[in-house]
Design a protein around this motif. Structure first.
Motif, PDB file in Angstrom:
ATOM      1  N   ASP A 211      -5.619   0.758  16.946  1.00 34.03           N
ATOM      2  CA  ASP A 211      -5.040   0.652  15.601  1.00 34.03           C
ATOM      3  C   ASP A 211      -4.078   1.816  15.366  1.00 34.03           C
ATOM      4  OD1 ASP A 211      -6.504  -1.619  15.063  1.00 34.03           O
ATOM      5  OD2 ASP A 211      -8.020  -0.589  13.847  1.00 34.03           O
TER       6      ASP A 211
ATOM      7  N   HIS B   1     -14.746   9.190  14.893  1.00 32.01           N
ATOM      8  CA  HIS B   1     -13.870   8.086  14.496  1.00 32.01           C
ATOM      9  C   HIS B   1     -12.404   8.533  14.455  1.00 32.01           C
ATOM     10  CE1 HIS B   1     -12.720   4.504  12.084  1.00 32.01           C
ATOM     11  NE2 HIS B   1     -11.882   5.350  11.524  1.00 32.01           N
TER      12      HIS B   1
ATOM     13  N   VAL C 214     -10.257   1.409  16.914  1.00 31.78           N
ATOM     14  CA  VAL C 214      -9.682   2.524  16.179  1.00 31.78           C
ATOM     15  C   VAL C 214      -8.502   3.165  16.915  1.00 31.78           C
ATOM     16  CG1 VAL C 214     -10.170   4.799  15.197  1.00 31.78           C
ATOM     17  CG2 VAL C 214     -11.865   2.980  15.007  1.00 31.78           C
TER      18      VAL C 214
ATOM     19  N   HIS D  45      -8.566   7.611  16.525  1.00 36.98           N
ATOM     20  CA  HIS D  45      -7.343   7.245  15.822  1.00 36.98           C
ATOM     21  C   HIS D  45      -6.235   8.254  16.125  1.00 36.98           C
ATOM     22  CE1 HIS D  45      -4.533   6.276  12.591  1.00 36.98           C
ATOM     23  NE2 HIS D  45      -5.150   5.114  12.497  1.00 36.98           N
TER      24      HIS D  45
END
Length: 245
Positions: free
Chosen positions: A86, A189, A83, A193
């Motif tokens: 990314d 999460h 994550v 990110h």
């Protein structure tokens, strides 16, 4: 400025060329890297999945640790996936952004201690919370990593998770990065990110930062919702969705 990121348990495939320990950043950690790798290799292969907390679908990853010196390598910023990585999406940065990343990003590692973003590494499996027989990762890395970071003389934005922050403190005067919603709720999460996306924005703008005040001034000019917290830290306010570039 250095921005200190956690690694990822997931790793990309491929690469070329074997590990060259002498090429890695932070040469003061070389001996401790050898010791950590030796302790990891001493774990019997049949015991490794349980020790490394691997399931049936990824038990094969334990075998990565048997070919650390002969397996193919890739730059650390490309080897780690997941994550946070990314959100950073280093592969799509232009040359200037990639150069900024390689100059300013340091990645914590249970196996290597600290890595420069451009350091070429193989796939491996070892987390900061793993209890290796005969070697406490926290005791093994704590002083050496702290000394290596302090030795850079750089101001540090610490975006590590708790397990990796325990492997060596950032220098006095560094700022810990918190990620919360506008209402003050911590995230999981989207926390990861957002850290990756913030790092990308810094690289895209070629940010020149040497202190928390510099970082907050950059954030105000770049439209990044970053605020001071306490005497040293900063908090990034995000919605419960990944930051958009």
């Amino acid at each position: 400025m250095l921005i200190l990121l956690p690694p990822s348990e997931t790793k990309s495939e491929g690469g070329d060329g074997a590990l060259d320990p002498a090429s890695l950043s932070f040469p003061s950690l070389r001996g401790r890297r050898r010791a950590a790798a030796a302790a990891l290799r001493r774990v019997p292969l049949q015991d490794a999945p349980a020790l490394l907390k691997l399931g049936r679908t990824n038990a094969h990853e334990a075998a990565w640790n048997r070919v650390l010196t002969s397996g193919p390598t890739r730059p650390a910023i490309e080897r780690y996936t997941g994550v946070l990585y990314d959100g950073l999406d280093a592969a799509s940065l232009d040359d200037g952004g990639r150069a900024w990343i390689e100059r300013h990003v340091v990645i914590a590692s249970a196996l290597f201690g600290l890595l420069g973003a451009g350091d070429r590494i193989p796939r491996y499996r070892l987390s900061g919370s793993t209890a290796l027989p005969g070697l406490s990762l926290k005791a093994h890395w704590r002083d050496a990593v702290a000394d290596a970071l302090a030795g850079t003389g750089e101001w540090v934005l610490d975006a590590r998770s708790a397990a990796y922050a325990a492997l060596g403190a950032a220098p006095v005067g560094s700022a810990l990065l918190h990620v919360e919603t506008a209402e003050g709720r911590a995230l999981n999460h989207f926390n990861k990110h957002a850290k990756g996306a913030l790092t990308r924005r810094l690289a895209e703008t070629r940010a020149e930062v040497g202190s928390r005040d510099d970082l907050l001034a950059w954030a105000a000019s770049a439209g990044v919702p970053l605020e001071p917290r306490g005497p040293a830290d900063v908090v990034l306010r995000v919605e419960q969705a990944p930051l958009r570039r």
